[in-house]
Design an enzyme around this catalytic site. Structure first.
Site, short mmCIF file in Angstrom:
data_model
loop_
_atom_site.label_atom_id
_atom_site.label_comp_id
_atom_site.label_asym_id
_atom_site.label_seq_id
_atom_site.Cartn_x
_atom_site.Cartn_y
_atom_site.Cartn_z
N HIS A 17 0.84 -1.21 0.00
CA HIS A 17 0.00 0.00 0.00
C HIS A 17 0.88 1.26 0.00
O HIS A 17 0.58 2.23 -0.69
CB HIS A 17 -0.90 0.04 1.25
CG HIS A 17 -1.92 -1.06 1.32
ND1 HIS A 17 -2.04 -1.90 2.41
CD2 HIS A 17 -2.88 -1.46 0.43
CE1 HIS A 17 -3.04 -2.74 2.20
NE2 HIS A 17 -3.56 -2.51 1.02
N LYS A 41 -15.87 -6.99 4.35
CA LYS A 41 -14.88 -8.00 4.73
C LYS A 41 -15.31 -8.61 6.05
O LYS A 41 -15.59 -7.89 7.01
CB LYS A 41 -13.49 -7.36 4.88
CG LYS A 41 -12.91 -6.83 3.59
CD LYS A 41 -12.16 -7.89 2.82
CE LYS A 41 -12.08 -7.59 1.33
NZ LYS A 41 -11.01 -6.74 0.93
N ARG A 91 -2.01 -5.79 -8.71
CA ARG A 91 -0.82 -6.65 -8.71
C ARG A 91 -0.83 -7.63 -9.86
O ARG A 91 0.19 -8.22 -10.19
CB ARG A 91 -0.75 -7.45 -7.39
CG ARG A 91 -0.53 -6.60 -6.17
CD ARG A 91 -0.96 -7.30 -4.91
NE ARG A 91 -2.39 -7.54 -4.94
CZ ARG A 91 -3.10 -8.01 -3.92
NH1 ARG A 91 -2.49 -8.32 -2.80
NH2 ARG A 91 -4.40 -8.19 -4.02
N SER A 129 -2.79 -7.78 2.46
CA SER A 129 -3.10 -7.69 3.89
C SER A 129 -3.34 -9.08 4.45
O SER A 129 -2.97 -9.36 5.60
CB SER A 129 -4.32 -6.80 4.12
OG SER A 129 -4.00 -5.47 3.84
#
Ligand code: PNS
Length: 166
Positions: A17, A41, A91, A129
């Site tokens: 990040h 989440k 990514r 994460s």
């Protein structure tokens, strides 16, 4: 004057990040890193307040970067901040696909809001994460994955919450 927003769950903020934040901060006049506290989440490891504190500490050194929390629609936050750009990192093609879809949703709600997708730097394409949370659980050296400013706090909170498996 271009104001941009970099939103995410940041559970917790990682060096991946930070790579995006550092690069986006050079592209835009102001960058708001927005901790989405109602992100879809399940079972976050860290509370919204903890995630926010980590982000605040990690971005303190950047002159034109601020950390804030938001619990509503991202487009409403953009409206409030008069931001015209959403920054996202990708990514791989899976990330790109998901971000492309989200950009269409956001543009459908707020047509003047552009999404800018920055490709992750090669050093961080395997960072996430969820990977950082695994490293926290298994007591691995966190400075490889997390900004130095938050390593101590993350480790202390993880110990307090009995997250670390020995
Ligand atoms: O770090 P994440 O969890 O991949 O970030 C996803 C996030 C929080 C940026 C996304 O879920 C989001 O923007 N949520 C806020 C609610 C919203 O505006 N939804 C419409 C856009 S998809």
């Amino acid at each position: 004057m271009i104001t941009a927003i970099y939103p995410g769950s940041f559970d917790p903020i990682t060096l991946g990040h930070i790579d995006i934040i550092e690069r986006a901060a050079k592209c835009f006049d102001n960058l708001h890193v927005c901790v989405m506290i109602n992100a879809d989440k399940k079972n976050p490891m860290f509370t919204p307040e903890e995630r926010m504190e980590f982000v605040k500490k990690a971005v303190k050194k950047y002159r034109n970067v601020q950390a804030e929390a938001w619990s509503g629609l991202l487009t409403d936050y953009a409206q409030q901040k008069e931001a015209t750009v959403l920054v996202k990192g990708a990514r791989n093609v899976c990330d790109f696909d998901a971000e492309y879809q989200m950009s269409l949703i956001n543009k459908g709600i707020k047509p003047d809001l552009e999404t800018v997708i920055l490709p992750a730097s090669s050093a961080y394409i395997h960072f996430s994460s969820s990977m950082a949370r695994e490293m926290i659980r298994y007591h691995q050296p966190l400075e490889r994955y997390l900004p130095a400013e938050i390593v101590g706090d993350v480790a202390a909170i993880a110990r307090q919450k009995n997250i670390v498996r020995r």
